[in-house]
Motif scaffolding. Structure first.
Motif, PDB file in Angstrom:
ATOM      1  N   CYS A   9       0.843  -1.190   0.000  1.00  0.00           N
ATOM      2  CA  CYS A   9       0.000   0.000   0.000  1.00  0.00           C
ATOM      3  C   CYS A   9       0.884   1.249   0.000  1.00  0.00           C
ATOM      4  CB  CYS A   9      -0.905  -0.019   1.225  1.00  0.00           C
ATOM      5  SG  CYS A   9      -1.832   1.493   1.470  1.00  0.00           S
ATOM      6  N   CYS A  12       0.276   2.967   3.929  1.00  0.00           N
ATOM      7  CA  CYS A  12       0.647   2.255   5.164  1.00  0.00           C
ATOM      8  C   CYS A  12       1.652   1.127   4.934  1.00  0.00           C
ATOM      9  CB  CYS A  12      -0.606   1.750   5.870  1.00  0.00           C
ATOM     10  SG  CYS A  12      -1.473   0.446   4.985  1.00  0.00           S
ATOM     11  N   CYS A  34      -4.468  -0.179   0.110  1.00  0.00           N
ATOM     12  CA  CYS A  34      -5.127  -1.365   0.655  1.00  0.00           C
ATOM     13  C   CYS A  34      -6.627  -1.141   0.801  1.00  0.00           C
ATOM     14  CB  CYS A  34      -4.491  -1.776   1.978  1.00  0.00           C
ATOM     15  SG  CYS A  34      -4.608  -0.546   3.279  1.00  0.00           S
ATOM     16  N   CYS A  38      -6.996   4.681   2.968  1.00  0.00           N
ATOM     17  CA  CYS A  38      -5.622   5.037   2.636  1.00  0.00           C
ATOM     18  C   CYS A  38      -5.599   5.940   1.402  1.00  0.00           C
ATOM     19  CB  CYS A  38      -4.790   3.780   2.401  1.00  0.00           C
ATOM     20  SG  CYS A  38      -4.253   3.001   3.934  1.00  0.00           S
TER      21      CYS A  38
HETATM   22 ZN   LIG Z   1      -3.003   1.161   3.349  1.00  0.00          ZN
END
Ligand SMILES: [Zn+2]
Length: 53
Positions: A9, A12, A34, A38
């Motif tokens: 991702c 994150c 993800c 996000c």
């Molecule tokens: Zn993420």
């Protein structure tokens, strides 16, 4: 045998199957997230950068 490609991702850095990733749209390049949270976070960061310039 299906080889499931995994990507990180953009926000994150969590590893997720590419097929399950959320993609940014309308960009010059595609980014993977993800989930939509996000992606929203990344979008807000982009807006902040614009304001700082
Ligand atoms: Zn993420």
């Amino acid at each position: 045998m299906k080889d499931e490609e995994k990507i990180a991702c953009h926000v994150c850095k969590k590893e997720i199957p590419k097929a399950a990733a959320v993609h940014s749209e309308g960009q010059e390049y595609v980014l993977h997230f993800c989930n939509v949270e996000c992606m929203d976070y990344w979008k807000k960061e982009q807006e902040k950068k614009k304001e700082e310039e």
